[in-house]
Design a protein around this motif. Structure first.
Motif, PDB file in Angstrom:
ATOM      1  N   SER A  78       0.823  -1.215   0.000  1.00  0.00           N
ATOM      2  CA  SER A  78       0.000   0.000   0.000  1.00  0.00           C
ATOM      3  C   SER A  78       0.857   1.266   0.000  1.00  0.00           C
ATOM      4  O   SER A  78       0.337   2.359  -0.216  1.00  0.00           O
ATOM      5  CB  SER A  78      -0.935   0.008   1.212  1.00  0.00           C
ATOM      6  OG  SER A  78      -0.193  -0.004   2.426  1.00  0.00           O
ATOM      7  N   ARG A  79       2.151   1.120   0.246  1.00  0.00           N
ATOM      8  CA  ARG A  79       3.052   2.277   0.235  1.00  0.00           C
ATOM      9  C   ARG A  79       3.510   2.653  -1.173  1.00  0.00           C
ATOM     10  O   ARG A  79       4.295   3.581  -1.339  1.00  0.00           O
ATOM     11  CB  ARG A  79       4.289   1.987   1.087  1.00  0.00           C
ATOM     12  CG  ARG A  79       3.996   1.705   2.555  1.00  0.00           C
ATOM     13  CD  ARG A  79       5.286   1.440   3.303  1.00  0.00           C
ATOM     14  NE  ARG A  79       5.056   1.155   4.714  1.00  0.00           N
ATOM     15  CZ  ARG A  79       6.013   0.877   5.589  1.00  0.00           C
ATOM     16  NH1 ARG A  79       7.280   0.881   5.187  1.00  0.00           N
ATOM     17  NH2 ARG A  79       5.728   0.624   6.846  1.00  0.00           N
ATOM     18  N   LEU A  80       3.029   1.954  -2.171  1.00  0.00           N
ATOM     19  CA  LEU A  80       3.484   2.207  -3.536  1.00  0.00           C
ATOM     20  C   LEU A  80       3.243   3.655  -3.953  1.00  0.00           C
ATOM     21  O   LEU A  80       4.106   4.265  -4.601  1.00  0.00           O
ATOM     22  CB  LEU A  80       2.777   1.257  -4.507  1.00  0.00           C
ATOM     23  CG  LEU A  80       3.124   1.450  -5.986  1.00  0.00           C
ATOM     24  CD1 LEU A  80       4.597   1.112  -6.230  1.00  0.00           C
ATOM     25  CD2 LEU A  80       2.231   0.601  -6.882  1.00  0.00           C
ATOM     26  N   GLY A  81       2.085   4.205  -3.596  1.00  0.00           N
ATOM     27  CA  GLY A  81       1.798   5.583  -3.977  1.00  0.00           C
ATOM     28  C   GLY A  81       2.818   6.563  -3.428  1.00  0.00           C
ATOM     29  O   GLY A  81       3.212   7.516  -4.109  1.00  0.00           O
ATOM     30  N   GLN A  82       3.256   6.327  -2.208  1.00  0.00           N
ATOM     31  CA  GLN A  82       4.276   7.184  -1.603  1.00  0.00           C
ATOM     32  C   GLN A  82       5.589   7.098  -2.382  1.00  0.00           C
ATOM     33  O   GLN A  82       6.246   8.112  -2.628  1.00  0.00           O
ATOM     34  CB  GLN A  82       4.486   6.766  -0.151  1.00  0.00           C
ATOM     35  CG  GLN A  82       5.565   7.539   0.575  1.00  0.00           C
ATOM     36  CD  GLN A  82       5.770   7.045   2.000  1.00  0.00           C
ATOM     37  OE1 GLN A  82       5.000   6.246   2.516  1.00  0.00           O
ATOM     38  NE2 GLN A  82       6.827   7.519   2.636  1.00  0.00           N
ATOM     39  N   HIS A  83       5.966   5.899  -2.786  1.00  0.00           N
ATOM     40  CA  HIS A  83       7.211   5.731  -3.555  1.00  0.00           C
ATOM     41  C   HIS A  83       7.106   6.409  -4.919  1.00  0.00           C
ATOM     42  O   HIS A  83       8.087   6.982  -5.409  1.00  0.00           O
ATOM     43  CB  HIS A  83       7.511   4.244  -3.733  1.00  0.00           C
ATOM     44  CG  HIS A  83       8.027   3.579  -2.492  1.00  0.00           C
ATOM     45  ND1 HIS A  83       9.256   3.872  -1.942  1.00  0.00           N
ATOM     46  CD2 HIS A  83       7.469   2.640  -1.688  1.00  0.00           C
ATOM     47  CE1 HIS A  83       9.442   3.141  -0.855  1.00  0.00           C
ATOM     48  NE2 HIS A  83       8.385   2.385  -0.680  1.00  0.00           N
TER      49      HIS A  83
END
Length: 261
Positions: A78-83
């Motif tokens: 779910s952290r993909l957007g942050q990356h």
């Protein structure tokens, strides 16, 4: 490679054993708050939508085990957007390891195993108390439904994470499917409207996490009147969700054009 990267994070966390133990216990306690909510409901009523306490706790245990295992394995996706927003995904793409593995193992911590504790304890306690016609098929269905539920939640995590390739910030939307789905499957689907139940059966297949197989284990009719063969369709649903997640992830990577940073 997944195991190697996860082990690296585990070794780092193990350098602070007291902190690790306290965090794991805290996660377990917070996870048990949903159980407290269920028990408060049964303190006011003997049944919920026609299901007794043991039956609802059976749904709770299988849901929590499936959700917590998927969260442990792929929750960090779910952290993909942050990356993507920070441009750090660009660095992942040039490494000789799948970006999905890198994102999934990021900050891999054993404290997440605390989420497994409430579900495992409740399931072990409630299975002997279920008034179910136990036979070989129903006994085998219990671990199978947990395995399929884990695969469905894992697929939904990757599928919703792939939305970040095309949306600026989809964190809230993805949480409504993953975390919301984890909460929804803790209760009998009969508490919801029939159209909603059909939606989480044929659109977002959360009903196959534990509801449909639980109807078979408990030998209960489907309150929504859906076909009885759906009770055995969890493996097929898990395969379809994971296949859709793989296609969405690969399509997102192919069309990713970097942040330009």
């Amino acid at each position: 490679m997944y195991a190697l990267l996860a082990w690296t994070w585990l070794r780092a966390a193990a350098r602070y054993p007291v902190s690790l133990a306290l965090l794991t216990a805290a996660v377990a306690v917070v996870g048990a708050l949903d159980l407290v909510a269920i028990m408060l409901l049964f303190a006011r009523a003997p049944v919920i939508a026609g299901f007794g306490a043991a039956e609802v706790l059976f749904l709770y245990g299988t849901s929590v085990l499936s959700f917590a295992t998927a969260d442990l394995l792929l929750g960090s996706s779910s952290r993909l957007g942050q990356h993507i927003r920070q441009g750090s995904l660009d660095a992942m793409l040039v490494r000789p390891v799948s970006p999905l593995i890198q994102v999934a193992t990021e900050d891999f911590s054993p404290r997440r195993t605390g989420k497994l504790i409430p579900g495992a304890v409740v399931l072990a306690a409630v299975l002997p108390r279920l008034d179910a016609p136990w036979d070989a098929g129903r006994i085998a269905m219990v671990p199978l439904m947990v395995l399929c539920g884990t695969a469905i939640f894992a697929g939904l995590w990757v599928l919703t994470a792939s939305l970040h390739f095309v949306l600026i910030d989809a964190h809230a939307a993805t949480k409504s499917v993953t975390d919301g789905g984890g909460l929804l499957t803790q209760y009998p689907m009969s508490v919801f409207g029939r159209d909603f139940v059909r939606g989480v059966t044929f659109a977002v297949p959360l009903a196959f996490v534990n509801w449909q197989p639980a109807l078979y284990v408990l030998d209960r009719p489907d309150p929504a009147g859906l076909p009885s063969w759906l009770r055995f369709a969890s493996p097929a649903a898990a395969v379809l969700v994971c296949a859709a997640a793989a296609l969405a992830w690969r399509s997102g990577l192919r069309h990713y054009r970097s942040t330009g940073s």
